[in-house]
Write a protein that holds these residues in place. Structure first.
Motif, mmCIF file in Angstrom:
data_model
loop_
_atom_site.group_PDB
_atom_site.id
_atom_site.type_symbol
_atom_site.label_atom_id
_atom_site.label_comp_id
_atom_site.label_asym_id
_atom_site.label_seq_id
_atom_site.Cartn_x
_atom_site.Cartn_y
_atom_site.Cartn_z
ATOM 1 N N ARG A 175 7.383 -10.903 -9.275
ATOM 2 C CA ARG A 175 8.095 -10.769 -10.539
ATOM 3 C C ARG A 175 7.225 -11.126 -11.738
ATOM 4 O O ARG A 175 7.623 -10.940 -12.876
ATOM 5 C CB ARG A 175 9.336 -11.659 -10.561
ATOM 6 N N ILE A 176 6.008 -11.637 -11.484
ATOM 7 C CA ILE A 176 5.125 -11.980 -12.591
ATOM 8 C C ILE A 176 4.588 -10.701 -13.209
ATOM 9 O O ILE A 176 4.049 -9.846 -12.502
ATOM 10 C CB ILE A 176 3.952 -12.854 -12.099
ATOM 11 N N PRO A 177 4.708 -10.524 -14.536
ATOM 12 C CA PRO A 177 4.145 -9.314 -15.161
ATOM 13 C C PRO A 177 2.653 -9.223 -14.899
ATOM 14 O O PRO A 177 1.958 -10.213 -14.781
ATOM 15 C CB PRO A 177 4.439 -9.532 -16.651
ATOM 16 N N GLY A 178 2.150 -7.994 -14.835
ATOM 17 C CA GLY A 178 0.742 -7.786 -14.557
ATOM 18 C C GLY A 178 0.546 -7.356 -13.118
ATOM 19 O O GLY A 178 1.348 -6.633 -12.545
ATOM 20 N N LEU A 179 -0.518 -7.845 -12.507
ATOM 21 C CA LEU A 179 -0.839 -7.439 -11.134
ATOM 22 C C LEU A 179 0.292 -7.740 -10.175
ATOM 23 O O LEU A 179 0.567 -6.966 -9.261
ATOM 24 C CB LEU A 179 -2.105 -8.159 -10.659
ATOM 25 N N GLY A 180 0.970 -8.876 -10.360
ATOM 26 C CA GLY A 180 2.015 -9.263 -9.431
ATOM 27 C C GLY A 180 3.192 -8.317 -9.423
ATOM 28 O O GLY A 180 3.965 -8.285 -8.482
ATOM 29 N N GLY A 181 3.398 -7.534 -10.505
ATOM 30 C CA GLY A 181 4.551 -6.653 -10.566
ATOM 31 C C GLY A 181 4.235 -5.187 -10.403
ATOM 32 O O GLY A 181 5.101 -4.344 -10.628
ATOM 33 N N LEU A 182 2.997 -4.866 -10.002
ATOM 34 C CA LEU A 182 2.614 -3.463 -9.912
ATOM 35 C C LEU A 182 3.429 -2.690 -8.886
ATOM 36 O O LEU A 182 3.660 -1.495 -9.040
ATOM 37 C CB LEU A 182 1.120 -3.339 -9.559
ATOM 38 N N SER A 183 3.844 -3.355 -7.812
ATOM 39 C CA SER A 183 4.548 -2.639 -6.744
ATOM 40 C C SER A 183 6.063 -2.741 -6.854
ATOM 41 O O SER A 183 6.779 -2.196 -6.012
ATOM 42 C CB SER A 183 4.114 -3.185 -5.380
ATOM 43 N N GLU A 184 6.570 -3.405 -7.885
ATOM 44 C CA GLU A 184 8.012 -3.575 -8.023
ATOM 45 C C GLU A 184 8.698 -2.278 -8.460
ATOM 46 O O GLU A 184 8.208 -1.558 -9.335
ATOM 47 C CB GLU A 184 8.311 -4.653 -9.062
ATOM 48 N N GLY A 185 9.840 -1.983 -7.839
ATOM 49 C CA GLY A 185 10.676 -0.870 -8.283
ATOM 50 C C GLY A 185 10.345 0.488 -7.718
ATOM 51 O O GLY A 185 11.065 1.462 -7.971
ATOM 52 N N TRP A 186 9.280 0.604 -6.936
ATOM 53 C CA TRP A 186 8.908 1.916 -6.409
ATOM 54 C C TRP A 186 9.815 2.368 -5.270
ATOM 55 O O TRP A 186 10.065 3.565 -5.107
ATOM 56 C CB TRP A 186 7.450 1.906 -5.943
ATOM 57 N N SER A 187 10.304 1.423 -4.466
ATOM 58 C CA SER A 187 11.137 1.803 -3.329
ATOM 59 C C SER A 187 12.439 2.484 -3.765
ATOM 60 O O SER A 187 12.761 3.578 -3.276
ATOM 61 C CB SER A 187 11.430 0.576 -2.463
ATOM 62 N N PRO A 188 13.218 1.885 -4.691
ATOM 63 C CA PRO A 188 14.422 2.592 -5.143
ATOM 64 C C PRO A 188 14.102 3.888 -5.877
ATOM 65 O O PRO A 188 14.867 4.849 -5.794
ATOM 66 C CB PRO A 188 15.118 1.579 -6.060
ATOM 67 N N LEU A 189 12.980 3.927 -6.588
ATOM 68 C CA LEU A 189 12.592 5.154 -7.279
ATOM 69 C C LEU A 189 12.311 6.262 -6.270
ATOM 70 O O LEU A 189 12.768 7.404 -6.424
ATOM 71 C CB LEU A 189 11.359 4.914 -8.148
ATOM 72 N N ALA A 190 11.574 5.931 -5.209
ATOM 73 C CA ALA A 190 11.274 6.922 -4.184
ATOM 74 C C ALA A 190 12.550 7.424 -3.518
ATOM 75 O O ALA A 190 12.713 8.622 -3.275
ATOM 76 C CB ALA A 190 10.330 6.323 -3.135
ATOM 77 N N GLY A 191 13.479 6.515 -3.234
ATOM 78 C CA GLY A 191 14.741 6.922 -2.634
ATOM 79 C C GLY A 191 15.531 7.854 -3.532
ATOM 80 O O GLY A 191 16.128 8.832 -3.058
ATOM 81 N N ALA A 192 15.513 7.568 -4.841
ATOM 82 C CA ALA A 192 16.227 8.436 -5.779
ATOM 83 C C ALA A 192 15.607 9.822 -5.854
ATOM 84 O O ALA A 192 16.311 10.831 -5.966
ATOM 85 C CB ALA A 192 16.244 7.785 -7.164
ATOM 86 N N LEU A 193 14.290 9.894 -5.775
ATOM 87 C CA LEU A 193 13.623 11.197 -5.802
ATOM 88 C C LEU A 193 13.902 11.990 -4.524
ATOM 89 O O LEU A 193 14.113 13.203 -4.564
ATOM 90 C CB LEU A 193 12.115 11.013 -5.986
ATOM 91 N N LEU B 168 4.357 6.461 -4.391
ATOM 92 C CA LEU B 168 5.428 7.285 -3.812
ATOM 93 C C LEU B 168 5.062 7.751 -2.403
ATOM 94 O O LEU B 168 5.931 7.832 -1.527
ATOM 95 C CB LEU B 168 5.710 8.481 -4.721
ATOM 96 N N ALA B 169 3.790 8.061 -2.181
ATOM 97 C CA ALA B 169 3.372 8.446 -0.828
ATOM 98 C C ALA B 169 3.576 7.296 0.144
ATOM 99 O O ALA B 169 4.006 7.491 1.282
ATOM 100 C CB ALA B 169 1.912 8.895 -0.836
ATOM 101 N N TYR B 170 3.279 6.091 -0.308
ATOM 102 C CA TYR B 170 3.486 4.920 0.554
ATOM 103 C C TYR B 170 4.972 4.718 0.848
ATOM 104 O O TYR B 170 5.376 4.534 1.999
ATOM 105 C CB TYR B 170 2.906 3.674 -0.109
ATOM 106 N N GLU B 171 5.785 4.729 -0.207
ATOM 107 C CA GLU B 171 7.211 4.459 -0.020
ATOM 108 C C GLU B 171 7.893 5.523 0.825
ATOM 109 O O GLU B 171 8.757 5.212 1.647
ATOM 110 C CB GLU B 171 7.904 4.344 -1.383
ATOM 111 N N THR B 172 7.532 6.787 0.636
ATOM 112 C CA THR B 172 8.184 7.858 1.397
ATOM 113 C C THR B 172 7.626 7.993 2.810
ATOM 114 O O THR B 172 8.125 8.808 3.585
ATOM 115 C CB THR B 172 8.058 9.205 0.668
ATOM 116 N N SER B 173 6.599 7.205 3.141
ATOM 117 C CA SER B 173 6.101 7.225 4.521
ATOM 118 C C SER B 173 6.933 6.330 5.439
ATOM 119 O O SER B 173 6.735 6.331 6.649
ATOM 120 C CB SER B 173 4.634 6.766 4.555
#
Length: 202
Positions: A69-87, A108-113
């Motif tokens: 949840r820390i802004p910057g490097l710590g948050g780069l991977s946040e939120g991609w899973s629900p985004l991939a599911g929505a797509l 997205l390639a990682y999440e959809t795998s």
């Protein structure tokens, strides 16, 4: 160190992310190379340099790993899973997802795998395609085209019958949400590349 974050092999670590470890390793190498010489206080200082350097490096890496949840490097991977599911479940006829930038493609390639999504719409990179020699030819059928907000990319360069499909946001992340514009279209040329044009030199 090369960037090894890509969806094909499931990695999510970029080579430069290990940079905080390097100072500790350099200190350790210096101590071993010099050996133990000189006054006892200097000897103790040399032996403390490497453990302290390595410990600090480890602390930084642990904080990055366990504090997404820390802004910057710590948050780069946040939120991609629900985004991939929505797509993946986006309504309409698109048979595959066309990405238009490196970061979106990697995440997205990682999440959809993941097993529960891997049999649905495949993700295919339409920008910087030389990075992905294993992709082969683009999938058949209409594509759901994902363009990050602020990117100067015109889907009509590679797709015909382009239609606006709305917007979607990666809201589950620290700081400002990331918004993507969605389009649908039929690929005109299997060899087309949506990479931004290089900037002209002054």
């Amino acid at each position: 160190i090369n960037n090894v974050q890509n969806g094909k092999d499931g990695f999510r670590i970029q080579g430069n992310w290990t940079a905080p470890v390097f100072p500790g390793l350099v200190l350790l190498g210096a101590v071993i190379a010099e050996g133990l010489q000189g006054p006892s206080k200097l000897e103790r200082a040399r032996w403390l340099a490497a453990p302290v350097g390595i410990a600090l490096s480890v602390v930084v890496l642990v904080l990055m790993a366990v504090s997404p949840r820390i802004p910057g490097l710590g948050g780069l991977s946040e939120g991609w899973s629900p985004l991939a599911g929505a797509l993946i479940h986006h309504p309409g006829e698109p048979a595959w997802i066309a990405t238009t930038d490196y970061n979106s493609q990697s995440e997205l390639a990682y999440e959809t795998s993941r097993p529960h999504l891997s049999d649905s719409r495949p993700v295919y990179a339409m920008a910087e395609r030389a990075r992905y020699p294993w992709q082969g030819s683009p999938p058949q059928g209409r594509a759901l085209i994902v363009v990050a907000e602020g990117k100067d990319i015109d889907p009509a360069r590679c797709f015909s019958d382009v239609k606006d499909a709305g917007t979607i946001s990666r809201a589950a992340k620290p700081g400002k949400k990331s918004t993507f514009h969605l389009y649908t279209g039929a690929l005109k040329d299997p060899a087309c590349d949506l990479s931004p044009a290089p900037l002209a030199r002054p």
